[in-house]
Design a protein around this motif. Structure first.
Motif, PDB file in Angstrom:
ATOM      1  N   PHE A   1       0.841  -1.189   0.000  1.00 34.52           N
ATOM      2  CA  PHE A   1       0.000   0.000   0.000  1.00 34.52           C
ATOM      3  C   PHE A   1       0.874   1.234   0.000  1.00 34.52           C
ATOM      4  O   PHE A   1       1.726   1.407   0.873  1.00 34.52           O
ATOM      5  N   GLN A   2       0.651   2.080  -0.998  1.00 33.02           N
ATOM      6  CA  GLN A   2       1.258   3.400  -1.062  1.00 33.02           C
ATOM      7  C   GLN A   2       0.194   4.347  -1.597  1.00 33.02           C
ATOM      8  O   GLN A   2      -0.695   3.945  -2.351  1.00 33.02           O
ATOM      9  N   ALA A   3       0.294   5.606  -1.213  1.00 32.39           N
ATOM     10  CA  ALA A   3      -0.752   6.571  -1.538  1.00 32.39           C
ATOM     11  C   ALA A   3      -0.895   6.812  -3.037  1.00 32.39           C
ATOM     12  O   ALA A   3      -1.971   7.171  -3.507  1.00 32.39           O
ATOM     13  N   ASP A   4       0.170   6.621  -3.816  1.00 36.01           N
ATOM     14  CA  ASP A   4       0.087   6.921  -5.246  1.00 36.01           C
ATOM     15  C   ASP A   4      -0.358   5.720  -6.086  1.00 36.01           C
ATOM     16  O   ASP A   4      -0.389   5.801  -7.306  1.00 36.01           O
ATOM     17  N   MET A   5      -0.731   4.617  -5.460  1.00 34.45           N
ATOM     18  CA  MET A   5      -1.172   3.425  -6.183  1.00 34.45           C
ATOM     19  C   MET A   5      -2.694   3.375  -6.284  1.00 34.45           C
ATOM     20  O   MET A   5      -3.387   4.070  -5.550  1.00 34.45           O
ATOM     21  N   HIS A   6      -3.184   2.517  -7.179  1.00 38.14           N
ATOM     22  CA  HIS A   6      -4.618   2.333  -7.350  1.00 38.14           C
ATOM     23  C   HIS A   6      -5.034   0.977  -6.779  1.00 38.14           C
ATOM     24  O   HIS A   6      -4.283   0.012  -6.853  1.00 38.14           O
ATOM     25  N   PHE A   7      -6.273   0.938  -6.248  1.00 39.99           N
ATOM     26  CA  PHE A   7      -6.784  -0.268  -5.606  1.00 39.99           C
ATOM     27  C   PHE A   7      -8.206  -0.524  -6.067  1.00 39.99           C
ATOM     28  O   PHE A   7      -9.029   0.395  -6.108  1.00 39.99           O
ATOM     29  N   ALA A   8      -8.497  -1.778  -6.422  1.00 39.30           N
ATOM     30  CA  ALA A   8      -9.828  -2.165  -6.901  1.00 39.30           C
ATOM     31  C   ALA A   8     -10.625  -2.745  -5.741  1.00 39.30           C
ATOM     32  O   ALA A   8     -10.101  -3.514  -4.933  1.00 39.30           O
ATOM     33  N   TRP A   9     -11.901  -2.382  -5.659  1.00 37.92           N
ATOM     34  CA  TRP A   9     -12.785  -2.903  -4.615  1.00 37.92           C
ATOM     35  C   TRP A   9     -13.261  -4.302  -4.981  1.00 37.92           C
ATOM     36  O   TRP A   9     -13.717  -4.533  -6.096  1.00 37.92           O
ATOM     37  N   PHE A  10     -13.189  -5.215  -4.017  1.00 40.92           N
ATOM     38  CA  PHE A  10     -13.763  -6.547  -4.175  1.00 40.92           C
ATOM     39  C   PHE A  10     -14.789  -6.796  -3.082  1.00 40.92           C
ATOM     40  O   PHE A  10     -15.094  -7.934  -2.754  1.00 40.92           O
ATOM     41  N   TYR A  11     -15.327  -5.713  -2.536  1.00 39.66           N
ATOM     42  CA  TYR A  11     -16.335  -5.790  -1.483  1.00 39.66           C
ATOM     43  C   TYR A  11     -17.477  -4.871  -1.883  1.00 39.66           C
ATOM     44  O   TYR A  11     -17.264  -3.691  -2.154  1.00 39.66           O
ATOM     45  N   ASP A  12     -18.680  -5.412  -1.938  1.00 38.93           N
ATOM     46  CA  ASP A  12     -19.842  -4.616  -2.326  1.00 38.93           C
ATOM     47  C   ASP A  12     -20.773  -4.335  -1.170  1.00 38.93           C
ATOM     48  O   ASP A  12     -21.741  -3.611  -1.319  1.00 38.93           O
ATOM     49  N   GLY A  13     -20.523  -4.923  -0.016  1.00 39.40           N
ATOM     50  CA  GLY A  13     -21.396  -4.703   1.126  1.00 39.40           C
ATOM     51  C   GLY A  13     -22.657  -5.545   1.014  1.00 39.40           C
ATOM     52  O   GLY A  13     -22.807  -6.373   0.115  1.00 39.40           O
ATOM     53  N   PRO A  14     -23.568  -5.326   1.945  1.00 38.20           N
ATOM     54  CA  PRO A  14     -24.811  -6.107   1.908  1.00 38.20           C
ATOM     55  C   PRO A  14     -25.646  -5.750   0.678  1.00 38.20           C
ATOM     56  O   PRO A  14     -25.754  -4.593   0.303  1.00 38.20           O
ATOM     57  N   GLN A  15     -26.245  -6.760   0.074  1.00 42.97           N
ATOM     58  CA  GLN A  15     -27.006  -6.571  -1.165  1.00 42.97           C
ATOM     59  C   GLN A  15     -28.513  -6.588  -0.940  1.00 42.97           C
ATOM     60  O   GLN A  15     -29.266  -6.799  -1.886  1.00 42.97           O
ATOM     61  N   TRP A  16     -28.970  -6.358   0.287  1.00 42.46           N
ATOM     62  CA  TRP A  16     -30.403  -6.461   0.562  1.00 42.46           C
ATOM     63  C   TRP A  16     -31.200  -5.413  -0.199  1.00 42.46           C
ATOM     64  O   TRP A  16     -32.340  -5.659  -0.581  1.00 42.46           O
ATOM     65  N   THR A  17     -30.628  -4.229  -0.457  1.00 46.19           N
ATOM     66  CA  THR A  17     -31.373  -3.215  -1.212  1.00 46.19           C
ATOM     67  C   THR A  17     -31.584  -3.662  -2.658  1.00 46.19           C
ATOM     68  O   THR A  17     -32.637  -3.396  -3.240  1.00 46.19           O
ATOM     69  N   THR A  18     -30.607  -4.356  -3.227  1.00 43.37           N
ATOM     70  CA  THR A  18     -30.755  -4.858  -4.593  1.00 43.37           C
ATOM     71  C   THR A  18     -31.862  -5.903  -4.660  1.00 43.37           C
ATOM     72  O   THR A  18     -32.693  -5.886  -5.570  1.00 43.37           O
TER      73      THR A  18
END
Length: 194
Positions: free
Chosen positions: A109-126
């Protein structure tokens, strides 16, 4: 996904907050293995952990004081695979289209890097939205089977709706005529409503 289940509750709370819009992380959309995915820059996550909004959270690790402490806290979250380091490639189309992403083997982890989310949270609203959509479509298709009083109510509601649309058009035409008259009489004109 298996790593995410082993995450401590306080880490999960931090990730949920970072993933929400309350954290202020600027989310971008990229393409990873042919699928659209959200990603962010490490600097945004560091700023979010140093923000006053993080200090208000309960049941989370103490707020970091420096950018190095925030980076260390985010580095400790990488083994749980909520987000992973990626490299951006070429754009998939024009300048505004999503960029291709590639997961990097060396996860740091460094501040100038990019990171992809693999967490969408709870899907109950969907799921709830899907159930409501199916219910509305089913109710519309079953309209001929509705009792007569409900069909009459739907008729009056549609008349009210179209009357309201007509009222908006009448107000717009009136405002245009009023503006044209005031441009002729008292230039530069008076716009009565926003």
């Amino acid at each position: 996904m298996e790593q995410q289940k082993t995450a401590p509750p306080e880490v999960l709370k931090v990730v949920k907050w970072l993933r929400s819009s309350k954290s202020g992380i600027k989310i971008r959309v990229g393409i990873l293995n042919g699928k659209r995915i959200d990603y962010f820059k490490g600097k945004s996550a560091v700023k979010a952990l140093l923000s006053p909004g993080y200090a208000k959270l309960k049941g989370v690790p103490p707020q970091p004081k420096t950018e190095e402490e925030a980076s260390a806290q985010l580095l400790a979250m990488i083994p749980f695979a909520f987000f992973l380091r990626v490299e951006r490639g070429a754009s998939s189309g024009g300048s505004s289209s999503p960029k291709h992403l590639q997961i990097v083997q060396q996860q740091t982890f460094q501040a100038d890097m990019h990171f992809a989310w693999f967490y969408d949270g709870p899907q109950w609203t969907t799921y709830l939205g899907g159930a409501v959509m199916v219910g509305v479509i089913l109710a519309g298709v079953m309209f001929p089977l509705w009792p007569p009083i409900m069909r009459l109510g739907a008729y009056y509601l549609s008349l009210l709706f179209f009357g309201l649309i007509g009222l908006f058009f009448a107000i717009a035409i009136f405002r245009l005529i009023f503006y044209i008259i005031t441009v002729i009489v008292a230039s530069p004109g008076i716009m009565d409503l926003p």
